[in-house]
Design a protein around this motif. Structure first.
Motif, short mmCIF file in Angstrom:
data_model
loop_
_atom_site.label_atom_id
_atom_site.label_comp_id
_atom_site.label_asym_id
_atom_site.label_seq_id
_atom_site.Cartn_x
_atom_site.Cartn_y
_atom_site.Cartn_z
N ASN A 361 3.34 -37.14 -16.00
CA ASN A 361 4.23 -37.87 -16.91
C ASN A 361 3.79 -37.69 -18.37
O ASN A 361 4.60 -37.50 -19.27
CB ASN A 361 4.25 -39.35 -16.53
N LEU A 362 2.47 -37.73 -18.60
CA LEU A 362 1.95 -37.56 -19.96
C LEU A 362 2.38 -36.20 -20.53
O LEU A 362 2.91 -36.11 -21.64
CB LEU A 362 0.42 -37.67 -19.96
N ALA A 363 2.12 -35.14 -19.75
CA ALA A 363 2.47 -33.79 -20.23
C ALA A 363 3.97 -33.65 -20.45
O ALA A 363 4.42 -33.11 -21.47
CB ALA A 363 1.98 -32.74 -19.22
N GLN A 364 4.77 -34.17 -19.52
CA GLN A 364 6.23 -34.05 -19.62
C GLN A 364 6.78 -34.79 -20.84
O GLN A 364 7.61 -34.27 -21.59
CB GLN A 364 6.87 -34.58 -18.33
N ARG A 365 6.29 -36.01 -21.05
CA ARG A 365 6.76 -36.81 -22.20
C ARG A 365 6.44 -36.12 -23.52
O ARG A 365 7.29 -35.96 -24.39
CB ARG A 365 6.07 -38.19 -22.20
N VAL A 366 5.18 -35.73 -23.66
CA VAL A 366 4.72 -35.17 -24.94
C VAL A 366 5.39 -33.83 -25.22
O VAL A 366 5.91 -33.59 -26.32
CB VAL A 366 3.18 -35.02 -24.93
N LEU A 367 5.43 -32.97 -24.22
CA LEU A 367 6.01 -31.64 -24.44
C LEU A 367 7.52 -31.71 -24.63
O LEU A 367 8.10 -30.91 -25.39
CB LEU A 367 5.64 -30.70 -23.28
N SER A 368 8.16 -32.67 -24.00
CA SER A 368 9.61 -32.86 -24.20
C SER A 368 9.89 -33.32 -25.63
O SER A 368 10.85 -32.87 -26.26
CB SER A 368 10.17 -33.86 -23.20
#
Length: 518
Positions: A361-368
């Protein structure tokens, strides 16, 4: 030897009387994570696994299957190779004790022991368990209600054996072994197992029968065709065979022996921590640096056994949950060295909590947010605040924090340490609220997202040994490639470059959804 840049790690070689199960996958996985970690940390690594194919138990299993022993071992050994592929293990060699190189190595070790007066011919009479391929003293046995004697430790039936036998002078090595343990306090791990071994050796060592004459499936004793070598003397020798023994002058042997770590299950610790160093020292060879004994798994609280029909097949786990998810669970769920319980509920909690809701979730939120709000480029950062520097400091400090945990085989603590930074980054996202900064202070938003992207880069670098494919996917999305994936890229000197185009982010860890009941 602190600056030594080679690392040799071994699994036990697995006995080919049956198919591989979760226990085999667990031991090899721990070695694989360690081997991958050391490679990324700049070490030249040799990671060995393989199969133990001799002995009375194999001969009997082949007979029951109606097969020649070699044809039988060919088939079962292949299953262990397939497990290594299925679990994505990175072993450098796969040894089989039926190979010519190994037979020659065993026979040379025997000759060296004989020349040094460490082996003598006598006759053996005593209790032997075919299932364990082990000899037992009377006080190590108990009588079942049906009158049969069994090992207290393993429950294996024993039979009285009388035959001519060569003996190894193990009794002479009691004090040298105790001295070795005292000089090398890290030789046996964890500490509870070390204490068991020392207690066993202090209680007195008897000479060990090291040959058999009642069956033929094994390595022939040099100059005495009536005898074959005791399967444990044969099996343990694999660790030196694989680095070129008997040629102790060749580069591979010099570089990798003594082994840095033999990883074993707790049931075979005595062979590795008592017999093996004694054989080596008696032959004038160095013992390994460390032997670590891990625990066993239960299944939903029950002891695993074929009779209960609850043996866990690693291939089934991979098919149901995913390869990296299984790898993560096995090394995170239980303090390494302790026994652990495999449960579907525990597996799903780790998948959805630590992986999907955590790093995923961290990676998805930030990269999005970077994709949407920063033209899909690594953002430019401005002056770093105390909160920024604190999070980056935690990320930069991960490697020195995790390193000693890995060399101590505390895999669960290593993962726990990495996830503390994931939690810290989640808290930082909530506190900094980059979605709000987009309207009020876009430059600050860019700095916050940059700090988060850098934190994710560091976490992804360290995730690689445990979950190689998932770590690679996250690094792909940060456009980190080649040598920049090694641990040499830790720290601000190798930071992401502002302006680098990043691909459209994709989720790495999907949530596990229960199938609705029919």
């Amino acid at each position: 030897m602190a600056d030594r840049k080679s690392y040799y790690v071994t699994t036990p070689i697995y006995y080919v009387n049956d198919s591989p199960h979760i226990g085999h996958a667990y031991t090899s996985l721990a070695c694989d994570a360690l081997a991958r970690f050391m490679r990324l940390d700049g070490y030249d690594v040799h990671f060995l696994t393989g199969t133990d194919e001799h002995g009375q138990k194999v001969e009997k299993s082949a007979e029951l299957a109606g097969k020649d022993p070699l044809a039988f071992t060919d088939e079962v050994s292949q299953r262990f190779r397939l497990l290594a592929e299925a679990m994505n293990f990175s072993n450098d060699d796969f040894i089989r004790t039926t190979e010519r190189r190994h037979i020659e190595s065993c026979q040379e070790l025997w000759r060296r022991l004989k020349e040094r007066g460490q082996i003598y011919l006598g006759s053996y009479s005593g209790w032997y368990a075919v299932r364990d391929e082990a000899f037992y003293q009377e006080d190590e046995l108990e009588t079942r209600p049906d009158g049969k004697k069994v090992s207290k430790a393993s429950g294996a039936e024993v039979a009285w054996v009388e035959e001519p036998s060569y003996f190894f002078q193990l009794s002479e090595w009691q004090q040298p072994l105790l001295d070795h343990y005292a000089r090398n306090p890290d030789f046996i791990g964890p500490d509870s197992r070390r204490n068991e071994v020392i207690s066993f050796v202090k209680s007195g060592l008897k000479d060990l029968s090291v040959s058999r004459t009642t069956f033929k499936w094994g390595v022939p004793v040099p100059d005495d065709a009536d005898h074959i070598m005791y399967v444990w003397l044969d099996a343990l020798t694999n660790y030196i065979t694989a680095v070129g023994f008997p040629d102790t002058e060749q580069e591979k042997y010099i570089k990798f022996w003594p082994a840095d770590l033999h990883m074993v299950g707790k049931d075979i610790l005595r062979f590795h921590a008592v017999y093996w160093p004694a054989f080596l020292m008696a032959a004038g060879l160095e013992p390994p640096r460390r032997v670590f004994a891990h625990g066993w798994w239960t299944n939903e609280g029950q002891k695993i056994s074929k009779s209960l029909g609850n043996v866990i097949d690693p291939h089934d786990l991979i098919a149901r949950y995913g390869r990296d998810q299984v790898r993560y669970f096995l090394l995170r769920e239980v303090p390494f060295g302790n026994d652990g319980d495999f449960s579907h509920r525990g597996m799903v909690q780790r998948m959805n909590g630590d992986l999907a809701n955590g790093i995923g979730n961290l990676a998805q939120r930030v990269l999005s947010m970077i994709n949407k709000n920063c033209d899909a480029k690594v953002p430019v950062h401005g002056v770093l605040t105390e909160a920024d520097l604190k999070l980056l400091g935690s990320a930069h400090g991960l490697l020195p924090a995790v390193r000693p945990l890995m060399t101590a085989q505390q895999f669960h603590k290593a993962l726990e340490t990495i996830w503390q930074v994931v939690t810290e980054a989640d808290r930082y996202v909530d506190e900094q609220a980059p979605w709000a900064l987009k309207k009020t202070d876009p430059a600050r938003m860019g700095t916050v997202l940059y700090v988060l992207a850098e934190t994710i880069r560091h976490v992804a670098l360290l995730v690689q040994p445990f979950m190689p494919e998932s770590g690679a996917k996250i690094l792909d999305q940060l456009e980190v490639h080649g040598d920049d994936r090694s641990f040499a890229a830790f720290g601000p000197e190798h930071a992401l470059e502002s302006g680098t185009y990043l691909p459209k982010p994709e989720g790495v860890f999907p949530r596990f959804l229960e199938e609705p009941a029919a």
